[in-house]
Design an enzyme around this catalytic site. Structure first.
Site: not given
Length: 286
Positions: A62, A64, A114-115, A157
């Site tokens: 996983k 981003s 990404t944030a 999250h």
């Protein structure tokens, strides 16, 4: 790895402790669905997984989407298992009213998230202090982190469900900003596999992740203990809200609209000078 004869006996699969990931991957991890080879879970926070991907540490992980753009030479995204959607974006929160964050200090969950990329699109002159995502809200509440002043926080999250418990106020929903500006869903996270895995293995892993999610939908109680085991202090209601928000039709297959969203995020990141333009295909050819 160029042929099936060089494949390992077990493939390490990295994903986060978050309920959306443990919901999706429980059946695959537990052997309830079959893939091209068995997997072994490696659970870590997303920023650690981002950093490990830069190092090429795991064959399947996983990540981003922002971090994916750094490792596209080594990895390719699966079409299944990712996190995209509407109403799923990171939030900027403050203790009080802050009109312009340019020049202010914002607590960030990581340079490769990404944030933070979205934050810099909206507020290009912002300063950041980086920490693990679950440390952001306490830092904003205190107004400092390790002796440095903090004016706002970038939360991801499950924090979007709990920030009010810290007396914080939503300053901006970055996902909403993205949706209004582009008309597209927001890409948050992807599941990557190494590009040097054989194509039939890549396709088999994509099918296995989708089968694992199909199993989770068909047997909603099967993964409950596993999800709860890794959900930290999250309440059952927040845990379920997390799954309902971040697991959706784009998790089954990114689809044409999801591909366009990822391409647009990549284009904008490149135009900011945050990543290098490239020609590699973004997703496994299935």
């Amino acid at each position: 790895m160029t042929s099936s004869s060089t494949l390992p006996d077990t493939l390490e699969l990295g994903y986060s402790f978050c309920p959306n990931d443990t919901f999706i991957f429980h059946a695959l991890h537990a052997g309830l669905v079959r893939g091209p080879l068995p997997v072994r879970e490696v659970l870590e926070d997303v920023q650690t997984l981002n950093e490990w991907a830069v190092q090429g540490r795991l064959p399947m992980t996983k990540i981003s989407y922002r971090a994916y753009f750094e490792v596209m030479e080594q990895y390719v995204a699966l079409r299944a298992g990712g996190a995209l959607g509407r109403g799923v974006g990171p939030l900027i929160v403050t203790r009080g009213s802050v009109d312009d964050l340019n020049g202010k200090v914002v607590a960030s969950p990581g340079a490769l998230t990404t944030a933070e990329l979205l934050l810099r699109m909206v507020f290009p002159q912002v300063e950041v202090v980086r920490m693990r995502y679950d440390e952001v809200m306490p830092a904003v509440q205190r107004g400092e982190y390790q002796g440095q002043g903090v004016d706002a926080g970038l939360i991801i999250h499950e924090s979007r469900f709990t920030f009010q418990n810290y007396g914080l106020t939503k300053r901006l929903d970055l996902g909403q900003w993205w949706e209004q500006d582009t008309g597209l869903p927001l890409p948050l996270g992807a599941i990557l596999v190494r590009r040097d895995l054989p194509l039939d293995t890549q396709r088999g892993l994509n099918a296995a992740v989708r089968a694992s999610l199909d199993y989770a939908y068909a047997h909603p109680d099967a993964a409950r203990t596993y999800i709860r085991q890794h959900a930290l202090e999250m309440s059952d209601a927040v845990m379920q809200a997390h799954i309902d928000l971040y697991v959706n039709e784009f998790s089954l297959d990114v689809g044409d609209e999801g591909e366009r969203a990822v391409q647009e995020l990549y284009r904008r990141a490149a135009s900011l000078g945050a990543v290098r333009p490239g020609e590699q295909p973004l997703f496994v050819d299935v």
